[in-house]
Motif scaffolding. Structure first.
Motif, PDB file in Angstrom:
ATOM      1  N   LYS A   1       0.913  -1.380  -0.214  1.00 23.85           N
ATOM      2  CA  LYS A   1       0.162   0.027  -0.169  1.00 23.85           C
ATOM      3  C   LYS A   1       0.681   0.932   0.118  1.00 23.85           C
ATOM      4  CE  LYS A   1      -3.589   2.214   2.741  1.00 23.85           C
ATOM      5  NZ  LYS A   1      -4.122   1.809   3.698  1.00 23.85           N
ATOM      6  N   ASP A   2       0.764   2.094  -0.688  1.00 23.68           N
ATOM      7  CA  ASP A   2       1.566   3.688  -1.117  1.00 23.68           C
ATOM      8  C   ASP A   2       2.662   3.364  -1.350  1.00 23.68           C
ATOM      9  OD1 ASP A   2      -0.893   5.073  -0.562  1.00 23.68           O
ATOM     10  OD2 ASP A   2      -1.070   4.831   0.955  1.00 23.68           O
ATOM     11  N   GLY A   3       3.073   1.823  -1.226  1.00 19.06           N
ATOM     12  CA  GLY A   3       4.555   1.964  -2.160  1.00 19.06           C
ATOM     13  C   GLY A   3       5.633   0.695  -0.426  1.00 19.06           C
ATOM     14  N   PHE A   4       4.695   0.499   0.112  1.00 21.46           N
ATOM     15  CA  PHE A   4       5.402  -0.329   1.556  1.00 21.46           C
ATOM     16  C   PHE A   4       4.244  -0.760   1.640  1.00 21.46           C
ATOM     17  CE2 PHE A   4       6.005   4.833   2.030  1.00 21.46           C
ATOM     18  CZ  PHE A   4       7.830   4.140   2.401  1.00 21.46           C
ATOM     19  N   ALA A   5       5.164  -2.518   2.193  1.00 20.07           N
ATOM     20  CA  ALA A   5       4.566  -3.285   2.419  1.00 20.07           C
ATOM     21  C   ALA A   5       3.464  -3.175   3.965  1.00 20.07           C
ATOM     22  CB  ALA A   5       5.817  -4.816   3.180  1.00 20.07           C
ATOM     23  N   TYR A   6       2.464  -3.873   3.809  1.00 18.37           N
ATOM     24  CA  TYR A   6       1.535  -3.419   4.549  1.00 18.37           C
ATOM     25  C   TYR A   6       0.184  -4.859   5.092  1.00 18.37           C
ATOM     26  CZ  TYR A   6      -2.255  -0.462   6.166  1.00 18.37           C
ATOM     27  OH  TYR A   6      -3.316   0.442   7.253  1.00 18.37           O
ATOM     28  N   GLY A   7       0.408  -4.798   6.079  1.00 21.34           N
ATOM     29  CA  GLY A   7      -0.794  -5.477   6.613  1.00 21.34           C
ATOM     30  C   GLY A   7      -0.338  -6.899   7.523  1.00 21.34           C
ATOM     31  N   LEU A   8      -0.572  -8.128   7.303  1.00 15.92           N
ATOM     32  CA  LEU A   8      -0.025  -9.349   7.684  1.00 15.92           C
ATOM     33  C   LEU A   8       0.126  -9.829   6.760  1.00 15.92           C
ATOM     34  CD1 LEU A   8       0.119 -11.289  10.276  1.00 15.92           C
ATOM     35  CD2 LEU A   8      -2.504 -11.993   9.668  1.00 15.92           C
ATOM     36  N   GLY A   9       0.787 -11.209   6.821  1.00 12.70           N
ATOM     37  CA  GLY A   9       1.977 -11.454   5.798  1.00 12.70           C
ATOM     38  C   GLY A   9       3.381 -11.917   6.164  1.00 12.70           C
ATOM     39  N   ARG A  10       3.934 -12.266   5.441  1.00 11.42           N
ATOM     40  CA  ARG A  10       5.590 -13.330   5.695  1.00 11.42           C
ATOM     41  C   ARG A  10       6.704 -12.278   5.034  1.00 11.42           C
ATOM     42  NH1 ARG A  10       6.560 -19.403   3.610  1.00 11.42           N
ATOM     43  NH2 ARG A  10       5.535 -18.676   1.868  1.00 11.42           N
ATOM     44  N   ASP A  11       7.218 -12.200   5.709  1.00 11.76           N
ATOM     45  CA  ASP A  11       8.505 -12.222   5.431  1.00 11.76           C
ATOM     46  C   ASP A  11       9.421 -12.700   5.521  1.00 11.76           C
ATOM     47  OD1 ASP A  11      10.394  -9.702   5.518  1.00 11.76           O
ATOM     48  OD2 ASP A  11       9.845  -8.436   6.832  1.00 11.76           O
ATOM     49  N   ILE A  12      10.101 -13.040   4.543  1.00 12.25           N
ATOM     50  CA  ILE A  12      11.546 -13.648   3.864  1.00 12.25           C
ATOM     51  C   ILE A  12      12.350 -13.479   3.815  1.00 12.25           C
ATOM     52  CG2 ILE A  12      12.541 -15.779   3.063  1.00 12.25           C
ATOM     53  CD1 ILE A  12       9.673 -16.559   2.332  1.00 12.25           C
ATOM     54  N   ALA A  13      13.114 -13.515   4.260  1.00 11.75           N
ATOM     55  CA  ALA A  13      15.381 -12.658   4.015  1.00 11.75           C
ATOM     56  C   ALA A  13      16.530 -14.135   3.839  1.00 11.75           C
ATOM     57  CB  ALA A  13      15.635 -11.580   5.266  1.00 11.75           C
ATOM     58  N   ILE A  14      17.293 -14.423   2.794  1.00  9.43           N
ATOM     59  CA  ILE A  14      17.441 -15.294   2.391  1.00  9.43           C
ATOM     60  C   ILE A  14      19.008 -14.889   2.204  1.00  9.43           C
ATOM     61  CG2 ILE A  14      18.337 -17.072   0.916  1.00  9.43           C
ATOM     62  CD1 ILE A  14      15.409 -18.075   0.787  1.00  9.43           C
ATOM     63  N   SER A  15      20.198 -14.905   2.681  1.00  9.95           N
ATOM     64  CA  SER A  15      21.422 -14.986   2.208  1.00  9.95           C
ATOM     65  C   SER A  15      22.295 -16.314   2.027  1.00  9.95           C
ATOM     66  CB  SER A  15      22.227 -14.095   2.480  1.00  9.95           C
ATOM     67  OG  SER A  15      22.296 -14.382   4.184  1.00  9.95           O
ATOM     68  N   ASP A  16      23.771 -16.200   1.900  1.00 11.65           N
ATOM     69  CA  ASP A  16      24.262 -17.887   1.440  1.00 11.65           C
ATOM     70  C   ASP A  16      24.222 -17.874   3.776  1.00 11.65           C
ATOM     71  OD1 ASP A  16      24.258 -17.466  -0.975  1.00 11.65           O
ATOM     72  OD2 ASP A  16      26.768 -15.970  -1.316  1.00 11.65           O
ATOM     73  N   THR A  17      24.456 -16.870   4.328  1.00 12.05           N
ATOM     74  CA  THR A  17      24.829 -17.359   5.611  1.00 12.05           C
ATOM     75  C   THR A  17      23.942 -17.487   6.446  1.00 12.05           C
ATOM     76  OG1 THR A  17      24.830 -14.945   5.400  1.00 12.05           O
ATOM     77  CG2 THR A  17      26.726 -16.106   5.087  1.00 12.05           C
ATOM     78  N   HIS A  18      22.424 -16.702   5.690  1.00  7.29           N
ATOM     79  CA  HIS A  18      21.267 -16.710   6.756  1.00  7.29           C
ATOM     80  C   HIS A  18      19.226 -17.055   5.869  1.00  7.29           C
ATOM     81  CE1 HIS A  18      20.051 -12.380   5.438  1.00  7.29           C
ATOM     82  NE2 HIS A  18      19.469 -12.756   6.437  1.00  7.29           N
ATOM     83  N   HIS A  19      18.570 -17.729   7.179  1.00  3.61           N
ATOM     84  CA  HIS A  19      17.706 -18.049   6.366  1.00  3.61           C
ATOM     85  C   HIS A  19      16.380 -17.055   7.545  1.00  3.61           C
ATOM     86  CE1 HIS A  19      14.499 -20.553   4.127  1.00  3.61           C
ATOM     87  NE2 HIS A  19      13.677 -19.517   4.912  1.00  3.61           N
ATOM     88  N   ILE A  20      16.470 -16.232   7.578  1.00  2.00           N
ATOM     89  CA  ILE A  20      14.934 -15.668   8.461  1.00  2.00           C
ATOM     90  C   ILE A  20      13.178 -15.872   7.631  1.00  2.00           C
ATOM     91  CG2 ILE A  20      14.607 -14.288  10.591  1.00  2.00           C
ATOM     92  CD1 ILE A  20      16.794 -13.991  10.685  1.00  2.00           C
ATOM     93  N   GLU A  21      12.880 -16.601   8.634  1.00  2.00           N
ATOM     94  CA  GLU A  21      10.868 -16.265   8.127  1.00  2.00           C
ATOM     95  C   GLU A  21      10.731 -15.818   9.514  1.00  2.00           C
ATOM     96  OE1 GLU A  21       8.851 -18.684   6.403  1.00  2.00           O
ATOM     97  OE2 GLU A  21      10.853 -19.679   4.675  1.00  2.00           O
ATOM     98  N   GLU A  22       9.896 -14.062   9.152  1.00  2.00           N
ATOM     99  CA  GLU A  22       8.656 -13.973   9.730  1.00  2.00           C
ATOM    100  C   GLU A  22       7.152 -13.336   9.627  1.00  2.00           C
ATOM    101  OE1 GLU A  22      11.863 -11.071  12.120  1.00  2.00           O
ATOM    102  OE2 GLU A  22      10.536 -10.172  10.393  1.00  2.00           O
ATOM    103  N   ILE A  23       6.593 -13.915  10.480  1.00  3.37           N
ATOM    104  CA  ILE A  23       5.127 -13.670  10.149  1.00  3.37           C
ATOM    105  C   ILE A  23       4.462 -12.161  11.024  1.00  3.37           C
ATOM    106  CG2 ILE A  23       2.379 -14.726  10.587  1.00  3.37           C
ATOM    107  CD1 ILE A  23       4.346 -16.046   8.796  1.00  3.37           C
ATOM    108  N   VAL A  24       4.688 -11.089   9.931  1.00  2.00           N
ATOM    109  CA  VAL A  24       4.439 -10.147  10.684  1.00  2.00           C
ATOM    110  C   VAL A  24       3.305  -9.053  10.259  1.00  2.00           C
ATOM    111  CG1 VAL A  24       6.245  -9.145   9.290  1.00  2.00           C
ATOM    112  CG2 VAL A  24       6.140  -7.912  11.484  1.00  2.00           C
ATOM    113  N   LYS A  25       2.691  -8.687  11.067  1.00  3.52           N
ATOM    114  CA  LYS A  25       1.810  -7.346  10.124  1.00  3.52           C
ATOM    115  C   LYS A  25       2.976  -6.295   9.741  1.00  3.52           C
ATOM    116  CE  LYS A  25      -2.735  -5.030  11.648  1.00  3.52           C
ATOM    117  NZ  LYS A  25      -3.390  -4.156  12.706  1.00  3.52           N
TER     118      LYS A  25
END
Length: 87
Positions: free
Chosen positions: A40-64
């Protein structure tokens, strides 16, 4: 000291959808972010899954995310670290 917050565009979104991240994540080799919620308006908005992955990490969040207000890093979340989690 809290990490400096930045934004990243999720690789799975076609529309502008800034997702909060940290400077240390942006510096990781082959870092990619994914967001399976709304935008919404160019930003992540509401409830969803935020995933961050690299060669050294893999984190997932359920976040609002609340658009630009999510940058206070205080949004409620359920976090799972697939690399550093100890059973």
């Amino acid at each position: 000291m809290r990490p400096l917050l930045r934004s990243v565009l999720p690789v799975n979104k076609k529309e502008p959808c800034k997702l909060p991240t940290t400077e240390d994540q942006l510096e990781r080799r082959n870092f990619k972010a994914y967001w399976d919620g709304q935008c919404k308006d160019g930003f992540a908005y509401g409830l969803g899954r935020d995933i961050a992955i690299s060669d050294t990490h893999h984190i997932e969040e359920i976040v609002k995310h609340n658009g630009p207000d999510s940058y206070d890093n205080q949004s409620p979340r359920v976090n799972y670290d697939f690399v550093n989690y100890k059973y």
